[in-house]
Motif scaffolding. Structure first.
Motif, PDB file in Angstrom:
ATOM      1  N   THR A   1      15.796  80.004 -15.460  1.00 58.57           N
ATOM      2  CA  THR A   1      16.033  78.683 -16.051  1.00 58.57           C
ATOM      3  C   THR A   1      17.478  78.506 -16.498  1.00 58.57           C
ATOM      4  N   ILE A   2      18.215  79.607 -16.651  1.00 59.35           N
ATOM      5  CA  ILE A   2      19.632  79.540 -17.004  1.00 59.35           C
ATOM      6  C   ILE A   2      20.399  80.395 -16.005  1.00 59.35           C
ATOM      7  N   LEU A   3      21.313  79.768 -15.273  1.00 59.63           N
ATOM      8  CA  LEU A   3      22.094  80.479 -14.265  1.00 59.63           C
ATOM      9  C   LEU A   3      23.579  80.263 -14.545  1.00 59.63           C
ATOM     10  N   THR A   4      24.255  81.369 -14.835  1.00 56.36           N
ATOM     11  CA  THR A   4      25.678  81.319 -15.153  1.00 56.36           C
ATOM     12  C   THR A   4      26.482  81.905 -14.000  1.00 56.36           C
ATOM     13  N   LEU A   5      27.294  81.065 -13.401  1.00 55.16           N
ATOM     14  CA  LEU A   5      28.132  81.479 -12.271  1.00 55.16           C
ATOM     15  C   LEU A   5      29.604  81.145 -12.522  1.00 55.16           C
ATOM     16  N   SER A   6      29.963  81.001 -13.771  1.00 51.25           N
ATOM     17  CA  SER A   6      31.325  80.606 -14.134  1.00 51.25           C
ATOM     18  C   SER A   6      32.326  81.713 -13.801  1.00 51.25           C
ATOM     19  N   VAL A   7      33.580  81.286 -13.595  1.00 51.48           N
ATOM     20  CA  VAL A   7      34.719  82.186 -13.398  1.00 51.48           C
ATOM     21  C   VAL A   7      34.459  83.154 -12.239  1.00 51.48           C
ATOM     22  N   ASN A   8      34.224  82.575 -11.075  1.00 48.64           N
ATOM     23  CA  ASN A   8      34.118  83.347  -9.846  1.00 48.64           C
ATOM     24  C   ASN A   8      35.062  82.727  -8.816  1.00 48.64           C
TER      25      ASN A   8
ATOM     26  N   ILE B   1      33.774  81.084  -5.987  1.00 47.01           N
ATOM     27  CA  ILE B   1      32.898  80.287  -5.129  1.00 47.01           C
ATOM     28  C   ILE B   1      33.650  79.039  -4.673  1.00 47.01           C
ATOM     29  N   GLY B   2      33.696  78.810  -3.381  1.00 45.51           N
ATOM     30  CA  GLY B   2      34.442  77.666  -2.856  1.00 45.51           C
ATOM     31  C   GLY B   2      33.584  76.618  -2.172  1.00 45.51           C
ATOM     32  N   TRP B   3      32.277  76.888  -2.021  1.00 41.33           N
ATOM     33  CA  TRP B   3      31.430  75.995  -1.233  1.00 41.33           C
ATOM     34  C   TRP B   3      30.010  76.047  -1.765  1.00 41.33           C
TER      35      TRP B   3
ATOM     36  N   GLN C   1      36.357  77.797  -7.411  1.00 36.25           N
ATOM     37  CA  GLN C   1      37.268  77.166  -6.462  1.00 36.25           C
ATOM     38  C   GLN C   1      36.503  76.200  -5.557  1.00 36.25           C
ATOM     39  N   ILE C   2      35.465  75.593  -6.111  1.00 35.06           N
ATOM     40  CA  ILE C   2      34.578  74.738  -5.329  1.00 35.06           C
ATOM     41  C   ILE C   2      35.322  73.491  -4.850  1.00 35.06           C
TER      42      ILE C   2
ATOM     43  N   LEU D   1      24.683  70.591 -16.398  1.00 36.99           N
ATOM     44  CA  LEU D   1      25.390  70.916 -15.162  1.00 36.99           C
ATOM     45  C   LEU D   1      26.884  70.919 -15.445  1.00 36.99           C
ATOM     46  N   ASP D   2      27.501  72.090 -15.258  1.00 37.90           N
ATOM     47  CA  ASP D   2      28.936  72.250 -15.494  1.00 37.90           C
ATOM     48  C   ASP D   2      29.631  72.560 -14.177  1.00 37.90           C
ATOM     49  N   LEU D   3      30.435  71.621 -13.698  1.00 39.00           N
ATOM     50  CA  LEU D   3      31.239  71.799 -12.491  1.00 39.00           C
ATOM     51  C   LEU D   3      32.722  71.664 -12.791  1.00 39.00           C
ATOM     52  N   SER D   4      33.094  71.858 -14.031  1.00 33.79           N
ATOM     53  CA  SER D   4      34.470  71.642 -14.459  1.00 33.79           C
ATOM     54  C   SER D   4      35.414  72.693 -13.888  1.00 33.79           C
ATOM     55  N   HIS D   5      36.693  72.326 -13.829  1.00 36.43           N
ATOM     56  CA  HIS D   5      37.755  73.244 -13.399  1.00 36.43           C
ATOM     57  C   HIS D   5      37.487  73.798 -12.008  1.00 36.43           C
ATOM     58  N   ASN D   6      37.294  72.851 -11.063  1.00 37.28           N
ATOM     59  CA  ASN D   6      37.143  73.207  -9.664  1.00 37.28           C
ATOM     60  C   ASN D   6      38.085  72.339  -8.836  1.00 37.28           C
ATOM     61  N   LYS D   7      37.804  72.179  -7.561  1.00 39.32           N
ATOM     62  CA  LYS D   7      38.671  71.412  -6.672  1.00 39.32           C
ATOM     63  C   LYS D   7      37.895  70.303  -5.970  1.00 39.32           C
TER      64      LYS D   7
END
Length: 416
Positions: A55-62, A64-66, A87-88, A105-111
């Motif tokens: 229920t909680i998935l943390t994938l920050s600071v990687n 990932i580009g796609w 680097q999404i 939903l956090d998609l901040s600081h990407n591209k």
């Protein structure tokens, strides 16, 4: 043997709940939620093998580009998804569409420059959406239409130059909004935003940093400081040109309507015609200086000065003629219902049948901000013709047409 079987059975039961990819660490919180912690793992894609109960998935600071359509199919129950500082740059349509339980939903600081906004239609439980520090250059007016529970929206530090009016209208739960550090072009297209911020109860973080980059005269000023006199909503006036009364024509009746507009910037004039057999929309003049007319619209002649002419007006042309004034601040329209009659003296019949009807007498129909729009009635122009005879140059008899016009008020007032 029995203890071994028990252990195997327990493993089978717990296995799906505790499934965890090797780069991640998974644990159960006190509230029973399953956390998959995959931050700071130098991941280039969403890992496979996650438990369906996460229920909680943390994938920050990687790295990932796609994000593909199937990136999160293993975690349909996820409620909080943290993808900041990656680097999404590509998000495929459908990547988030099935995450109906998502609240954060956090998609901040990407591209991210292009986002599948249609995915948000299924995320009706979403409460926090962070899209800040990306490369968004625009978003559709209805991007957030279905997010009735959204409380916090972060759009700051993007490349937004404008926002469509009504972007935040369907967010009844919104309490915090961040739109600062965007290069807004403060034309009248964003004037609505100034008015909205003046009347909303939403907390707008760093509102003083929501600055204009263009035009030059407003550069560096806050969006909330756009001068009112630069942007004025349209007003529109529609007049029946009755100067053809008692004239003689050999080619048939020509109906002429004139639309006058005002506002800042100067509004564009558009026409809508609805008859019993067709519907026509004309966005701007269709008669060039040389008199050339677009083939598909040659029945209705629209000139640059706002005049419309309909040569050889007949019963087939009866209907509603609407003039629209459109600028960056808004839109106004006014309509007239035109009908053709052939009585010898329809004026007497019209006035006898409806005491409210009166001769047009050069009156016009006006619609603008200062008018009371709550008490308007539809306007009906009755055009009549009375044939009479005269001799042509060859000595023959030629029917002549004498024209007149009356305005029938079907409401309380004639014009609004």
């Amino acid at each position: 043997m029995r203890p071994l079987l028990c252990c195997l059975g327990l493993a089978v039961l717990l296995g799906p709940c505790l499934a965890c990819p090797s780069p991640c660490s998974c644990s159960t919180k006190r509230n029973g939620r399953l956390l998959a912690e995959c931050a700071y793992k130098d991941l280039q894609e969403v890992p496979k093998g996650l438990s369906s109960n996460v229920t909680i998935l943390t994938l920050s600071v990687n790295r990932i580009g796609w994000l593909g359509q199937g990136s999160f199919t293993e975690v349909p129950e996820v409620q909080s998804l943290w993808l900041g500082y990656n680097q999404i740059g590509v998000v495929e349509p459908g990547a988030f569409a099935l995450l109906v339980h998502l609240k954060n939903l956090d998609l901040s600081h990407n591209k991210i420059a292009d986002f599948p906004w249609q995915d948000l239609r299924n995320l009706s439980s979403l409460q926090i959406l962070k899209m800040n520090n990306n490369r968004l250059v625009g978003l559709p007016r209805d991007a957030f239409r279905f997010l009735k529970d959204l409380r916090s929206l972060w759009l700051n530090d993007n490349e937004l130059t404008t926002l469509a009016e009504g972007t935040f209208d369907n967010l009844p739960s919104l309490s915090q909004l961040q739109i600062f550090n965007n290069p807004f072009n403060c034309s009248c297209k964003v004037f609505w935003l100034k008015k909205w911020t003046e009347n909303t109860s939403v907390s707008i973080a760093q509102g003083g940093s929501t600055l204009c980059v263009a035009p030059g005269r407003l550069k560096g000023r806050a969006v909330t400081d756009i001068p009112d006199h630069h942007c004025v909503a349209p007003s529109v006036q529609l007049t029946y040109l009755s100067n053809v009364d008692n004239t003689v024509t050999y080619d048939g009746l020509t109906l002429m309507l004139h639309c006058s507009v005002a506002g800042s910037p100067l509004p564009e004039i558009r026409w809508k015609i609805q008859t019993s057999s067709r519907r026509v929309e004309i966005n701007g003049p269709n008669v060039a200086r040389g008199g050339n007319v677009k083939q598909s619209q040659e029945r209705f002649l629209v000139f640059k000065n706002g005049t419309m002419a309909i040569p050889n007006f007949s019963k087939e042309d009866e209907g509603i003629y609407t003039c629209l004034a459109v600028n960056d601040v808004g839109m106004r329209d006014v309509s007239v219902n035109v009908a053709l009659a052939g009585s010898e003296n329809p004026a007497e019949d019209l006035l006898r049948d409806d005491p409210q009807a009166s001769h047009l007498g050069g009156r016009s129909c006006y619609k603008g901000d200062e008018m009371d729009l709550s008490s308007g009635g539809e306007k009906l122009v009755i055009i009549y013709h009375m044939p009479r005879e005269s001799k042509n140059r060859a000595g023959g008899v030629v029917p002549q047409v004498r024209l007149g016009a009356f305005l029938l008020a079907l409401g309380i007032v004639l014009c609004y």
